[in-house]
Design an enzyme around this catalytic site. Structure first.
Site, PDB file in Angstrom:
ATOM      1  N   CYS A 326       0.931  -1.219   0.182  1.00  0.00           N
ATOM      2  CA  CYS A 326      -0.174   0.009  -0.055  1.00  0.00           C
ATOM      3  C   CYS A 326       0.843   1.242  -0.069  1.00  0.00           C
ATOM      4  CB  CYS A 326      -0.901   0.003   1.125  1.00  0.00           C
ATOM      5  SG  CYS A 326      -2.294   1.393   1.274  1.00  0.00           S
ATOM      6  N   LEU A 327       0.773   2.164   0.843  1.00  0.00           N
ATOM      7  CA  LEU A 327       1.505   3.288   1.242  1.00  0.00           C
ATOM      8  C   LEU A 327       3.101   3.089   1.164  1.00  0.00           C
ATOM      9  CD1 LEU A 327      -0.880   5.344   1.387  1.00  0.00           C
ATOM     10  CD2 LEU A 327       0.386   6.198   3.436  1.00  0.00           C
TER      11      LEU A 327
END
Length: 592
Positions: A326-327
């Site tokens: 994700c991030l």
């Protein structure tokens, strides 16, 4: 005797402007708190945009009415036919002539096919289809306004579903009759318990069964490095020989790292260690208001690069397989591009789990990202210093309101069935915060302006781009991801390197936590060599065969193929480090 004018402070105008700007921030913070970060002005503008274009499109209006009347006629004929005693009943799970959208299970119970509940369900579906038509393909309406208008209409309709009203829901009426109303009493207790937990800041019921370091996040290891942003965990080997190149996992700081080290049976970390890999994991600090000024560059330098420097000291002369979730995948791309630009060749490969580099198709989250919304979010963060996990959770619940809100209302408050959370649900309730500066930069530079994909993201004063990434890549998208839609993840084919892409069943979290033996799992995988032809995501999906089971073994084999052989396990921690190493999972993951 003359008098001179008092000296003018050249900075006084700036001070006054800053004070007045702070007044705006205070007001915007109050509005943001009242509307959960959603901009009422932006919503009003979208409504006027939609209504104005619809009002000057009589043809579109008549077409909506025509198709709605066709639905009414179809439903009326169906209801009349099945009201006769000699007619066959509807098949199980079907409430009549109209059916909901794919994945809509609100009317799947057989009781919804019986009178008068089929009338309630069919009437709702008529209204739902009418609003869907009215908010799509309106001449002159922008795509963004269309998406927002459709989303807003869907949210209001979800509230009005007959499944949400106990006197209209046959499942609730049947349970109430069979139990003499005890289900409603249990549901009331569940509701009161949930409210008091929210008021007191307590976690949801049942999640206290899972304790970090006791029955989740228990893969053995040591914290071998710590700064004011990360703890780096090195996991203990379980095999006599290990692959020479270690693996570094960079999770998102929007989540606790142990989603990848849940229970022993579904821990990706344990799986990798048992396959003979040396695994390092970043555990991010849960920021407070004191960390408000930490930005994206801090997360790159003191997060990813600090971890790489530490691993290099522990496992010298070996390249590193880096994986980001994700991030964490986004910041890993930024770090890898910077390393490529600077001639730093310490990475052997890069793996990205549900991570985006191009944000032009970032799904329904983009509905909440515009200048007006971001201004309110920034005002809230400016006041608090951080964005709270509870504030982020509300947005994600809107994306899955049927599954995360209304189905829970039905099950826990109307049927009185308290569902005990599993380890993934307990992890999901263990929320984190994000610092003011980092989240502001993330929203502006990536979501709003898409600087990374357009070659305008700067590190050390110079721009970096995907072409600066020089290592083979393995990317995973999940079929029902609303946070990082798989077609957005698929844009990683822009990388000018060998790319292996996996599309797996499940969502943003459950699709990644997809251990071998997990029932009903499947995936597709295909490799495009560097310089190979581009396939559209639709063509890729059609041409790539589906495989049953978990994608984990495919990735582990890919990492092994890009490694140089087996060696003895490395030491734990840096050489010469006299400090007593703390046992995993460390302290940062326990912060609330």
């Amino acid at each position: 005797m003359s008098t001179s004018e008092p000296p003018v402070n050249p900075n006084s105008s700036e001070v006054i402007s800053q004070v007045l700007r702070n007044v705006d921030r205070q007001v915007h913070n109050q509005i943001g708190q009242a509307f959960s970060g959603l901009s009422p002005i932006q919503a009003g503008l979208v409504f006027l945009d939609w209504l104005g274009h619809l009002s000057i499109s009589p043809g579109k209006q008549m077409d909506v009415m025509r198709q709605t009347m066709e639905d009414v006629q179809k439903v009326s004929t169906d209801l009349a036919a099945h009201a006769l005693p000699y007619q066959d009943k509807h098949p199980e799970g079907c409430c009549g002539a109209l059916v909901g959208k794919a994945g809509d299970r609100r009317f799947s119970a057989p009781a919804w096919a019986q009178w008068p509940f089929n009338l309630y369900a069919q009437s709702f579906l008529i209204m739902e289809r009418a609003w869907d038509r009215a908010t799509h393909e309106v001449p002159g309406l922008s795509h963004k306004s269309e998406d927002v208008a459709s989303f807003a209409a869907r949210q209001w309709l979800d509230v009005m579903s007959p499944a949400n009203f106990p006197w209209l829901n046959p499942e609730v009426l049947s349970a109430t009759q069979n139990e003499g109303g005890i289900n409603l009493a249990r549901g009331s207790n569940n509701f009161v318990d949930d409210v008091q937990r929210i008021v007191r800041g307590l976690p949801p019921a049942g999640v206290d069964r899972y304790k970090v370091g006791e029955n989740v996040a228990i893969t053995p290891g040591k914290v071998v490095f710590k700064n004011d942003l990360i703890e780096l965990i090195q996991y203990s080997p379980t095999t006599a020989k290990v692959h020479a190149e270690p693996i570094l996992i960079v999770p998102a700081w929007i989540m606790k790292y142990y989603i990848l080290d849940l229970s022993p049976h579904n821990s990706l970390v344990k799986y990798l260690v048992d396959q003979g890999h040396t695994v390092f994991m970043i555990s991010w600090k849960n920021p407070t208001s004191h960390d408000r000024d930490k930005g994206m560059e801090d997360y790159r330098q003191h997060g990813v690069m600090a971890a790489i420097n530490t691993i290099e000291a522990i496992v010298p002369d070996q390249k590193i397989h880096a994986a980001g979730y994700c991030l964490g995948g986004t910041i890993l791309m930024i770090a890898a591009a910077t390393m490529g630009h600077d001639g730093d060749h310490r990475l052997a490969s890069m793996t990205l789990f549900a991570a985006q580099g191009d944000f032009t198709e970032a799904g329904e989250l983009l509905l909440f990202i515009n200048e007006s919304e971001v201004d309110l979010i920034e005002a809230m963060m400016w006041e608090q210093g951080v964005l709270k996990g509870s504030q982020m959770a509300g947005t994600f619940q809107l994306l899955h309101s049927n599954d995360l809100v209304w189905s829970r209302v039905l099950k826990e408050y109307m049927l009185g069935q308290r569902e005990l959370p599993n380890d993934l649900m307990a992890w999901n309730a263990d929320t984190t915060r994000m610092p003011y500066r980092m989240h502001s930069e993330y929203l502006h530079k990536l979501f709003l302006h898409n600087e990374l994909a357009s070659g305008r993201y700067e590190v050390h004063g110079h721009p970096i781009w995907f072409t600066d990434i020089r290592v083979p890549c393995f990317a995973v998208g999940t079929i029902s991801d609303h946070v990082a839609p798989w077609k957005s993840v698929y844009k990683l084919h822009l990388l000018p390197v060998e790319l292996t892409f996996v599309l797996t069943s499940g969502g943003h979290n459950a699709g990644i936590v997809s251990e071998p033996g997990h029932a009903h799992r499947s995936y597709q995988v295909q490799t495009r060599l560097a310089g190979g032809d581009y396939l559209s995501p639709e063509a890729w999906m059609e041409q790539t065969p589906t495989r049953e089971g978990s994608w984990w073994p495919a990735w582990e084999q890919w990492v092994a193929q890009h490694s140089s052989g087996m060696v003895s396990p490395p030491r734990t921690g840096k050489p010469g480090n006299k400090k007593i190493l703390v046992d995993a999972p460390g302290s940062y993951v326990r912060e609330h």
